[in-house]
Design a protein around this motif. Structure first.
Motif, PDB file in Angstrom:
ATOM      1  N   LEU A  91       0.816  -1.213   0.000  1.00 32.27           N
ATOM      2  CA  LEU A  91       0.000   0.000   0.000  1.00 32.27           C
ATOM      3  C   LEU A  91       0.848   1.260   0.000  1.00 32.27           C
ATOM      4  O   LEU A  91       1.857   1.346   0.704  1.00 32.27           O
ATOM      5  N   SER A  92       0.427   2.231  -0.801  1.00 27.03           N
ATOM      6  CA  SER A  92       0.982   3.583  -0.728  1.00 27.03           C
ATOM      7  C   SER A  92      -0.091   4.457  -0.087  1.00 27.03           C
ATOM      8  O   SER A  92      -1.040   4.889  -0.753  1.00 27.03           O
ATOM      9  N   PRO A  93       0.007   4.718   1.223  1.00 32.72           N
ATOM     10  CA  PRO A  93      -1.058   5.431   1.935  1.00 32.72           C
ATOM     11  C   PRO A  93      -1.324   6.827   1.367  1.00 32.72           C
ATOM     12  O   PRO A  93      -0.402   7.560   1.017  1.00 32.72           O
ATOM     13  N   LEU A  94      -2.613   7.155   1.239  1.00 32.48           N
ATOM     14  CA  LEU A  94      -3.118   8.461   0.793  1.00 32.48           C
ATOM     15  C   LEU A  94      -2.793   8.771  -0.669  1.00 32.48           C
ATOM     16  O   LEU A  94      -3.037   9.897  -1.130  1.00 32.48           O
ATOM     17  N   SER A  95      -2.261   7.802  -1.389  1.00 32.22           N
ATOM     18  CA  SER A  95      -1.960   8.018  -2.806  1.00 32.22           C
ATOM     19  C   SER A  95      -3.245   8.256  -3.596  1.00 32.22           C
ATOM     20  O   SER A  95      -4.186   7.472  -3.531  1.00 32.22           O
ATOM     21  N   ASN A  96      -3.283   9.377  -4.333  1.00 32.94           N
ATOM     22  CA  ASN A  96      -4.432   9.765  -5.158  1.00 32.94           C
ATOM     23  C   ASN A  96      -5.728   9.874  -4.369  1.00 32.94           C
ATOM     24  O   ASN A  96      -6.813   9.581  -4.878  1.00 32.94           O
ATOM     25  N   VAL A  97      -5.629  10.306  -3.133  1.00 30.89           N
ATOM     26  CA  VAL A  97      -6.818  10.582  -2.315  1.00 30.89           C
ATOM     27  C   VAL A  97      -7.086  12.078  -2.349  1.00 30.89           C
ATOM     28  O   VAL A  97      -6.176  12.885  -2.167  1.00 30.89           O
ATOM     29  N   GLY A  98      -8.335  12.462  -2.600  1.00 34.18           N
ATOM     30  CA  GLY A  98      -8.719  13.877  -2.578  1.00 34.18           C
ATOM     31  C   GLY A  98      -8.269  14.667  -3.788  1.00 34.18           C
ATOM     32  O   GLY A  98      -8.129  15.894  -3.699  1.00 34.18           O
ATOM     33  N   VAL A  99      -8.049  14.018  -4.902  1.00 35.55           N
ATOM     34  CA  VAL A  99      -7.583  14.732  -6.096  1.00 35.55           C
ATOM     35  C   VAL A  99      -8.742  15.268  -6.932  1.00 35.55           C
ATOM     36  O   VAL A  99      -8.546  16.136  -7.788  1.00 35.55           O
ATOM     37  N   GLU A 100      -9.972  14.766  -6.702  1.00 33.82           N
ATOM     38  CA  GLU A 100     -11.118  15.236  -7.478  1.00 33.82           C
ATOM     39  C   GLU A 100     -11.577  16.608  -7.010  1.00 33.82           C
ATOM     40  O   GLU A 100     -11.383  16.990  -5.849  1.00 33.82           O
ATOM     41  N   GLU A 101     -12.219  17.356  -7.915  1.00 34.48           N
ATOM     42  CA  GLU A 101     -12.681  18.711  -7.579  1.00 34.48           C
ATOM     43  C   GLU A 101     -13.744  18.688  -6.483  1.00 34.48           C
ATOM     44  O   GLU A 101     -13.821  19.604  -5.670  1.00 34.48           O
ATOM     45  N   ASN A 102     -14.577  17.640  -6.493  1.00 33.68           N
ATOM     46  CA  ASN A 102     -15.667  17.549  -5.514  1.00 33.68           C
ATOM     47  C   ASN A 102     -15.283  16.724  -4.290  1.00 33.68           C
ATOM     48  O   ASN A 102     -16.132  16.154  -3.604  1.00 33.68           O
ATOM     49  N   ALA A 103     -13.995  16.645  -3.999  1.00 34.50           N
ATOM     50  CA  ALA A 103     -13.522  15.859  -2.858  1.00 34.50           C
ATOM     51  C   ALA A 103     -14.091  16.407  -1.560  1.00 34.50           C
ATOM     52  O   ALA A 103     -14.285  17.614  -1.399  1.00 34.50           O
ATOM     53  N   SER A 104     -14.347  15.495  -0.607  1.00 35.40           N
ATOM     54  CA  SER A 104     -14.884  15.892   0.689  1.00 35.40           C
ATOM     55  C   SER A 104     -13.796  16.555   1.526  1.00 35.40           C
ATOM     56  O   SER A 104     -12.611  16.519   1.187  1.00 35.40           O
ATOM     57  N   LEU A 105     -14.210  17.141   2.639  1.00 35.98           N
ATOM     58  CA  LEU A 105     -13.240  17.799   3.515  1.00 35.98           C
ATOM     59  C   LEU A 105     -12.216  16.798   4.044  1.00 35.98           C
ATOM     60  O   LEU A 105     -11.021  17.104   4.105  1.00 35.98           O
ATOM     61  N   LYS A 106     -12.680  15.596   4.416  1.00 37.30           N
ATOM     62  CA  LYS A 106     -11.753  14.566   4.907  1.00 37.30           C
ATOM     63  C   LYS A 106     -10.719  14.221   3.839  1.00 37.30           C
ATOM     64  O   LYS A 106      -9.532  14.049   4.128  1.00 37.30           O
ATOM     65  N   GLU A 107     -11.166  14.115   2.592  1.00 33.89           N
ATOM     66  CA  GLU A 107     -10.259  13.780   1.497  1.00 33.89           C
ATOM     67  C   GLU A 107      -9.269  14.911   1.221  1.00 33.89           C
ATOM     68  O   GLU A 107      -8.099  14.665   0.922  1.00 33.89           O
ATOM     69  N   LYS A 108      -9.720  16.139   1.352  1.00 34.05           N
ATOM     70  CA  LYS A 108      -8.828  17.278   1.149  1.00 34.05           C
ATOM     71  C   LYS A 108      -7.756  17.341   2.237  1.00 34.05           C
ATOM     72  O   LYS A 108      -6.595  17.664   1.961  1.00 34.05           O
ATOM     73  N   ILE A 109      -8.153  17.019   3.461  1.00 33.82           N
ATOM     74  CA  ILE A 109      -7.174  16.974   4.547  1.00 33.82           C
ATOM     75  C   ILE A 109      -6.154  15.875   4.304  1.00 33.82           C
ATOM     76  O   ILE A 109      -4.945  16.048   4.522  1.00 33.82           O
ATOM     77  N   ALA A 110      -6.651  14.739   3.818  1.00 37.37           N
ATOM     78  CA  ALA A 110      -5.751  13.624   3.502  1.00 37.37           C
ATOM     79  C   ALA A 110      -4.789  14.017   2.386  1.00 37.37           C
ATOM     80  O   ALA A 110      -3.599  13.660   2.420  1.00 37.37           O
ATOM     81  N   ARG A 111      -5.282  14.736   1.405  1.00 33.27           N
ATOM     82  CA  ARG A 111      -4.438  15.198   0.302  1.00 33.27           C
ATOM     83  C   ARG A 111      -3.349  16.142   0.807  1.00 33.27           C
ATOM     84  O   ARG A 111      -2.186  16.058   0.373  1.00 33.27           O
ATOM     85  N   TYR A 112      -3.710  17.018   1.722  1.00 33.48           N
ATOM     86  CA  TYR A 112      -2.732  17.941   2.301  1.00 33.48           C
ATOM     87  C   TYR A 112      -1.638  17.157   3.031  1.00 33.48           C
ATOM     88  O   TYR A 112      -0.449  17.467   2.900  1.00 33.48           O
ATOM     89  N   ALA A 113      -2.064  16.160   3.794  1.00 31.89           N
ATOM     90  CA  ALA A 113      -1.088  15.331   4.510  1.00 31.89           C
ATOM     91  C   ALA A 113      -0.171  14.602   3.544  1.00 31.89           C
ATOM     92  O   ALA A 113       1.038  14.468   3.788  1.00 31.89           O
ATOM     93  N   PHE A 114      -0.723  14.140   2.430  1.00 30.30           N
ATOM     94  CA  PHE A 114       0.087  13.429   1.439  1.00 30.30           C
ATOM     95  C   PHE A 114       1.133  14.351   0.823  1.00 30.30           C
ATOM     96  O   PHE A 114       2.312  13.985   0.688  1.00 30.30           O
ATOM     97  N   LEU A 115       0.728  15.544   0.447  1.00 29.21           N
ATOM     98  CA  LEU A 115       1.630  16.469  -0.232  1.00 29.21           C
ATOM     99  C   LEU A 115       2.683  17.061   0.704  1.00 29.21           C
ATOM    100  O   LEU A 115       3.829  17.286   0.294  1.00 29.21           O
ATOM    101  N   ASN A 116       2.323  17.283   1.935  1.00 30.25           N
ATOM    102  CA  ASN A 116       3.228  17.963   2.857  1.00 30.25           C
ATOM    103  C   ASN A 116       3.906  17.038   3.846  1.00 30.25           C
ATOM    104  O   ASN A 116       4.826  17.448   4.557  1.00 30.25           O
TER     105      ASN A 116
END
Length: 371
Positions: free
Chosen positions: A280-305
Motif C-alpha cells: 500500500l501507498s497510503p493516501l496516494s491519489n486521495v482527494g484529487v477530485e474537484e468535488n472531494a470531501s473535507l476529509k479527502e482534502k485533509i488527507a491530500r494535504y497530509a500526502f503532499l506535505n
C-alpha cells in the motif's frame, strides 16, 4: 476419622487440579493457531496480497461453518478491525462476509474493514457502511517488466553497478539453515536499531514467519548479507508475488534495495509469476477530485506535505519507479467517527507483536478440524 476426611479432601483437591490442568493444556493445544488449516485454505482457494499477514499470528481468525471462507481481525473495544477482503471459495465470499457480520452482531461488536478492494464496495454500501479511500496498492506487471530499452536504463545501470562490484543476489526457499536465520535476524535487528516492530497490516520479523516464504538475498563482496526481502505469494494460478518484509544494514550502499527489487522482478518473471505487489501507498491519489470531501482534502494535504512521522509522497515516488498498476484500497466503517477509526487503526498497527500466539476465535473451537 478426621485423618480420613482430610486425606479424602486432599485427594479430591489434587484430582480436581489435575483434571483442570489437563483440560486447559488440551484446550490451549487445540486452540493454537492452525498453520496447516490456513495453508490448506490458501492452496485450495487462493488468497490475496494481504493473506500472508495471517501467518503473523497477531490477529484472530473467523472461519465460516463450511470452512470455505476466512477473515482475520483484531478486536479493540467494541469493534472488530478486519484486514483486507475475505479469502476463500470465490462463490462463497459474500455469504462468508454475511456470516461474519452476523457473528459480530451476536457478540455485540461492530466490524471495521481496512484495506478492502473495490470488489466489495457495493456490498458494504448496501449494508450501510461509509467508505473512504485510504490509498493505492502498487503492483508491477511482470509481463511488461523489462531491463531493455531506453526507459529501463536506470534499472540496467543499477544491475551493472552491483554485478561489476562483486555483489551477489539470489533467491532461496525454505527450509532455511540456522546460520541463514541468524544472518537474517542480525540484519533485521540492525535495521530496527532499537525501534519496535509493528503489527496487524505490517509484517514483523520472526524466524517462524520468515521461514514460510522464499527470501531475496543480497550479499557484498565478502559474502556478508546486507539486504533481504521475504516473498510470499497469493497462492493463485496466475500468482502474484509480494515484496513483504524488507531489511538492510546501515552500511549497505545506495541503491541496494533497488538492486533487490529489480533482481526480484527478474527472478519472479522467470519463475512464472504474473505480477509483484509492492504494498500500500497510503493516501496516494486521495482527494484529487474537484468535488472531494473535507476529509479527502485533509488527507491530500497530509500526502503532499508529509508529517513528522511519515513521508507519504516519498513512499509513493519510490514505488512509482517500478509500479505499472495502482489499485485503490478503502476503509469501510459505520456507527463511529472517521477520526476515531483512524486513531484506533494507528494504535493497532503500532502495537508491538505479542511473542505469544493469539488463539482462534471461539467460533472455530466448536467446529471439527478441516485438516
Amino acid at each position: 476419622m478426621l485423618n480420613a476426611i482430610i486425606f479424602l479432601f486432599l485427594f479430591v483437591l489434587i484430582l480436581f487440579t489435575l483434571i483442570t490442568y489437563l483440560y486447559l493444556y488440551k484446550q490451549e493445544d487445540e486452540n493454537s493457531f492452525n498453520v496447516s488449516f490456513v495453508l490448506w485454505l490458501l492452496k485450495r482457494f487462493g488468497g490475496n496480497t494481504l493473506s500472508h499477514l495471517t501467518f503473523l499470528q497477531d490477529k484472530q481468525l473467523f472461519i465460516t461453518n463450511n470452512k470455505s471462507v476466512l477473515l482475520s481481525y483484531r478486536q479493540k473495544g467494541s469493534r472488530l478491525y478486519v484486514l483486507g477482503d475475505p479469502i476463500g471459495s470465490e462463490n462463497k465470499l459474500k455469504d462468508g462476509l454475511d456470516e461474519f457480520l452476523l457473528f459480530a452482531k451476536t457478540e455485540g461488536k461492530t466490524p471495521v474493514f481496512y484495506q478492502v478492494t473495490e470488489k466489495f464496495l457495493s456490498t458494504f454500501t448496501e449494508k450501510g457502511y461509509k467508505l473512504f479511500k485510504i490509498g493505492e496498492e502498487a503492483k508491477v506487471s511482470l509481463e511488461q517488466f523489462t531491463i531493455e530499452g531506453k526507459k529501463s536504463g536506470k534499472f540496467r545501470t543499477t544491475l551493472n553497478k552491483f554485478n561489476r562490484e562483486g555483489y551477489h543476489f539470489e533467491v532461496v526457499s525454505p527450509p532455511f539453515s540456522k546460520e541463514l536465520l541468524q544472518e537474517l535476524r542480525m540484519v533485521s535487528d540492525e535495521w530496527l536499531n532499537g525501534r519496535k516492530e509493528k503489527s496487524f497490516s505490517v509484517s514483523s520479523f520472526s524466524e517462524e514467519y520468515i521461514s514460510l516464504f522464499p527470501v531475496s538475498l543480497l550479499r557484498d563482496t565478502n559474502k556478508r548479507l546486507i539486504a533481504f526481502a521475504s516473498l510470499p505469494s497469493n497462492y493463485q494460478e496466475n500468482a502474484t508475488l509480494s515484496i513483504d518484509l524488507m531489511r538492510y544494514t546501515n552500511d549497505s550502499p545506495a541503491g541496494a534495495m533497488d538492486m533487490v527489487f529489480i533482481s526480484t522482478f527478474i527472478w519472479a518473471k522467470n519463475s512464472g509469476y504474473s505480477s509483484c505487489s509492492l504494498g500500500l501507498s497510503p493516501l496516494s491519489n486521495v482527494g484529487v477530485e474537484e468535488n472531494a470531501s473535507l476529509k479527502e482534502k485533509i488527507a491530500r494535504y497530509a500526502f503532499l506535505n508529509g508529517c513528522r512521522f511519515y513521508n507519504f509522497k516519498g513512499l509513493r515516488n519510490y514505488k512509482a519507479k517500478f509500479a505499472t498498476e495502482w489499485s485503490p484500497r478503502y476503509i469501510a466503517y459505520k456507527r463511529v467517527s472517521f477520526i476515531y477509526v483512524i486513531l484506533q487503526i494507528i494504535s493497532i498497527v503500532k502495537q508491538e507483536p505479542n511473542s505469544k500466539r493469539l488463539f482462534l476465535s471461539r467460533k472455530f473451537f466448536n467446529q471439527k478440524k478441516a485438516v
